[in-house]
Design an enzyme around this catalytic site. Structure first.
Site, PDB file in Angstrom:
ATOM      1  N   LYS A  16       2.204   2.070  -5.247  1.00 36.05           N
ATOM      2  CA  LYS A  16       2.869   1.559  -6.447  1.00 36.05           C
ATOM      3  C   LYS A  16       2.021   1.774  -7.696  1.00 36.05           C
ATOM      4  O   LYS A  16       2.538   2.048  -8.772  1.00 36.05           O
ATOM      5  CB  LYS A  16       3.175   0.058  -6.284  1.00 36.05           C
ATOM      6  CG  LYS A  16       4.129  -0.227  -5.138  1.00 36.05           C
ATOM      7  CD  LYS A  16       4.378  -1.713  -4.973  1.00 36.05           C
ATOM      8  CE  LYS A  16       3.189  -2.481  -4.447  1.00 36.05           C
ATOM      9  NZ  LYS A  16       2.782  -2.161  -3.071  1.00 36.05           N
ATOM     10  N   GLY A  30      -4.095  -4.483  -3.984  1.00 36.23           N
ATOM     11  CA  GLY A  30      -5.066  -3.422  -4.236  1.00 36.23           C
ATOM     12  C   GLY A  30      -4.331  -2.220  -4.761  1.00 36.23           C
ATOM     13  O   GLY A  30      -3.642  -1.537  -4.020  1.00 36.23           O
ATOM     14  N   HIS A  31      -4.386  -2.004  -6.071  1.00 33.62           N
ATOM     15  CA  HIS A  31      -3.695  -0.864  -6.664  1.00 33.62           C
ATOM     16  C   HIS A  31      -4.709   0.218  -6.997  1.00 33.62           C
ATOM     17  O   HIS A  31      -5.636  -0.011  -7.766  1.00 33.62           O
ATOM     18  CB  HIS A  31      -2.929  -1.294  -7.910  1.00 33.62           C
ATOM     19  CG  HIS A  31      -1.716  -2.121  -7.580  1.00 33.62           C
ATOM     20  ND1 HIS A  31      -0.978  -2.780  -8.515  1.00 33.62           N
ATOM     21  CD2 HIS A  31      -1.128  -2.378  -6.396  1.00 33.62           C
ATOM     22  CE1 HIS A  31       0.028  -3.403  -7.921  1.00 33.62           C
ATOM     23  NE2 HIS A  31      -0.052  -3.178  -6.626  1.00 33.62           N
ATOM     24  N   ASP A  56       0.819  -1.223   0.000  1.00 37.14           N
ATOM     25  CA  ASP A  56       0.000   0.000   0.000  1.00 37.14           C
ATOM     26  C   ASP A  56       0.847   1.265   0.000  1.00 37.14           C
ATOM     27  O   ASP A  56       0.445   2.288   0.547  1.00 37.14           O
ATOM     28  CB  ASP A  56      -0.960   0.025   1.212  1.00 37.14           C
ATOM     29  CG  ASP A  56      -1.772  -1.249   1.293  1.00 37.14           C
ATOM     30  OD1 ASP A  56      -2.262  -1.683   0.242  1.00 37.14           O
ATOM     31  OD2 ASP A  56      -1.889  -1.817   2.398  1.00 37.14           O
ATOM     32  N   GLN A  80       2.022  -6.095  -3.047  1.00 36.75           N
ATOM     33  CA  GLN A  80       2.405  -6.166  -1.621  1.00 36.75           C
ATOM     34  C   GLN A  80       3.732  -5.408  -1.414  1.00 36.75           C
ATOM     35  O   GLN A  80       3.980  -4.456  -2.108  1.00 36.75           O
ATOM     36  CB  GLN A  80       2.499  -7.617  -1.122  1.00 36.75           C
ATOM     37  CG  GLN A  80       1.156  -8.319  -1.031  1.00 36.75           C
ATOM     38  CD  GLN A  80       0.699  -8.914  -2.348  1.00 36.75           C
ATOM     39  OE1 GLN A  80       1.452  -9.572  -3.009  1.00 36.75           O
ATOM     40  NE2 GLN A  80      -0.547  -8.695  -2.715  1.00 36.75           N
TER      41      GLN A  80
HETATM   42  P1  IMP Z   1      -2.565 -12.952   2.095  1.00 38.16           P
HETATM   43  O1  IMP Z   1      -1.623 -12.424   1.074  1.00 38.16           O
HETATM   44  O2  IMP Z   1      -4.009 -12.713   1.762  1.00 38.16           O
HETATM   45  O3  IMP Z   1      -2.294 -14.381   2.454  1.00 38.16           O
HETATM   46  O4  IMP Z   1      -2.332 -12.126   3.461  1.00 38.16           O
HETATM   47  C1  IMP Z   1      -1.125 -12.206   4.214  1.00 38.16           C
HETATM   48  C2  IMP Z   1      -0.747 -10.854   4.786  1.00 38.16           C
HETATM   49  O5  IMP Z   1      -0.407  -9.963   3.742  1.00 38.16           O
HETATM   50  C3  IMP Z   1      -1.889 -10.157   5.554  1.00 38.16           C
HETATM   51  O6  IMP Z   1      -1.309  -9.409   6.611  1.00 38.16           O
HETATM   52  C4  IMP Z   1      -2.475  -9.218   4.526  1.00 38.16           C
HETATM   53  O7  IMP Z   1      -3.151  -8.124   5.110  1.00 38.16           O
HETATM   54  C5  IMP Z   1      -1.222  -8.787   3.811  1.00 38.16           C
HETATM   55  N1  IMP Z   1      -1.462  -8.330   2.427  1.00 38.16           N
HETATM   56  C6  IMP Z   1      -1.689  -9.093   1.346  1.00 38.16           C
HETATM   57  N2  IMP Z   1      -1.822  -8.328   0.249  1.00 38.16           N
HETATM   58  C7  IMP Z   1      -1.634  -7.058   0.631  1.00 38.16           C
HETATM   59  C8  IMP Z   1      -1.601  -5.806  -0.067  1.00 38.16           C
HETATM   60  O8  IMP Z   1      -1.733  -5.724  -1.291  1.00 38.16           O
HETATM   61  N3  IMP Z   1      -1.374  -4.701   0.691  1.00 38.16           N
HETATM   62  C9  IMP Z   1      -1.162  -4.766   2.034  1.00 38.16           C
HETATM   63  N4  IMP Z   1      -1.174  -5.911   2.731  1.00 38.16           N
HETATM   64  C10 IMP Z   1      -1.402  -7.050   2.034  1.00 38.16           C
END
Ligand code: IMP
Length: 426
Positions: free
Chosen positions: A15, A39-40, A12, A221
């Site tokens: 990017k 989430g872009h 977040d 991420q």
């Molecule tokens: P997962 O990727 O859904 O398995 O989540 C694992 C961890 O990564 C959790 O803490 C999510 O909130 C975090 N996470 C996954 N994708 C994002 C993103 O795009 N932005 C911020 N945090 C993320």
């Protein structure tokens, strides 16, 4: 020419906006890891777009490729494509690598069931099936886009996968079993719709680079969510770091000429896990509201805190940053003093490197340096010399504490709210 654009914090960082800003310098955008957990947010001509799976380049009409390292949820992809087509964007500029693994319905159900099972030790996942899908991939039980294109063997693979998952769902998690025929039917329709987009990712991307095309590898991420180098186990299941671009797109390290790190001017984290500089009081709440810090994928409130140079130095090393972009500086307006973490203290030890053990990370005290803030609204400023001196001093402090130059300042969500600069370590 290959450029990797990555997040250096917990995701977040902005990017999506930077991919859009760099659109003129890029011919092709490739996503190389993650899935619909990302989430872009991109604002173009005042219109806000939120993408979970599509590379942000699709919004500027760039050839956009989903690499083999992505775990692809066809339902989300097709929905996003339809949404963009409805808004006048050209979905035919998308290609999907046939090596990408599929997110299947059981992955999403298992993701939720496993989180429930972990109870207070939950990871706070996005619930998009990411962990279970990557687990199947590594266990050599995954199903790839290429498999979708062969109806007979595809049906068998789907059936095997659902039957195996049903054992876990029923016997371990006490859930209802899934009907394999239903999944075969649904995914066969997805296969027909996806067919026009399917390509041999590595062949295509390497050919484009051979032809002199400028390729941007867009990370999802962030470094601290990297499964190998982040705050394990509170991480995602892929490698967002720059090295992940080679594996997840199918290119050699020698193809990468530049790595741009995107850092938010403060820190946020969505989901559970340690966060040494977190501000749990009023100030954290203020930053959340002013920065609109709510997850794009899940809408969850993001935890907010001061910038952490320990984490930025860790990220700089791992990613080989050529330079950084500092985003959301406008959100810091109005603070008397702004703090930056310079080191951690654990017992009587001073830690300058990020500790591996998340329980240590949870318990460290933070050593801060403090710089003067600024009161002015800076979001409409368009040139460096109009910025209050304190902004420059803050940026210079970040550069000096990390050893990484800052080349872009972002003062708001739109492309115009970006200033190019050249802050070098002093
Ligand atoms: P997962 O990727 O859904 O398995 O989540 C694992 C961890 O990564 C959790 O803490 C999510 O909130 C975090 N996470 C996954 N994708 C994002 C993103 O795009 N932005 C911020 N945090 C993320």
């Amino acid at each position: 020419m290959g450029t990797v654009l990555i997040g250096v914090q917990w995701g977040d960082e902005g990017k999506g906006k930077m991919t859009d800003f760099l659109a003129d310098q890029v011919d092709v955008v490739v996503r190389y890891q993650g899935g619909a957990n990302a989430g872009h947010t991109v604002v173009i001509d005042g219109h806000e777009y939120r993408l979970n799976l599509l590379p942000s380049g699709i919004l500027t009409g760039k050839l956009s490729i989903i690499g083999n390292g992505v775990v692809l949820d066809p339902e989300v992809l097709l929905e996003e494509l339809r949404g963009l087509a409805d808004q006048g964007h050209d979905p035919t500029r998308l290609r999907v690598s046939d090596g990408a693994h599929l997110i299947m319905p059981q992955h999403k159900i298992l993701d939720a069931a496993e989180e429930e099972f972990r109870g207070e030790n939950r990871l706070g996942t996005t619930g998009r099936g990411i962990g279970p899908a990557y687990r199947d991939k590594v266990a050599r039980a995954g199903i790839r886009v290429a498999d979708m294109m062969n109806p007979r063997s595809f049906a068998r693979k789907v059936r095997d996968g659902v039957e195996r998952a049903n054992i876990l769902l029923q016997r371990v998690y006490g859930r209802e079993p899934l009907d394999p025929d239903e999944t075969i039917d649904t995914y066969s329709h997805y296969a027909e719709e996806l067919l026009p987009y399917v390509c041999n990712g590595p062949a295509m991307i390497n050919d484009l680079l051979d032809d002199g095309q400028r390729v941007l590898f867009e990370g999802a991420q962030g470094t601290m969510l990297d499964v190998d180098h982040g705050s394990y186990p509170f991480v995602t299941s892929s490698n967002p770091i720059s090295g992940g671009a080679c594996v997840g797109a199918g290119v050699a390290p020698s193809r990468i000429n530049r790595v741009i790190g995107v850092a938010k001017a403060y820190m946020t984290r969505v989901g559970d896990g340690p966060f040494p500089t977190e501000l749990t009081g009023e100030l954290g709440g203020d930053l959340r509201v002013r920065g609109n810090e709510y997850g794009t994928a899940t809408g969850r409130p993001r935890r907010c805190g001061w910038l952490d140079a320990v984490i930025l130095r860790h990220s700089a090393r791992l990613n080989g940053l050529s330079g950084m972009c500092l985003t959301k500086l406008d959100v810091l307006s109005g603070l008397d003093q702004i703090k930056i973490a310079v080191a951690y203290r654990y017992g009587n030890r001073r830690l300058e490197n990020f500790p591996r053990d998340s329980t240590v990370m949870d318990e460290v005290d933070v050593e801060y340096t403090s710089v003067s803030g600024w009161s002015e609204d800076i979001s409409e400023i368009r040139s460096l010399n109009e910025l209050p001196d304190a902004v420059g001093q803050y940026v210079q402090a970040v550069v000096d504490l990390t050893g990484v130059p800052v080349h872009y300042l972002s003062l708001g969500p739109s492309r115009e709210q970006t200033i190019q600069c050249d802050f070098a370590p002093g």
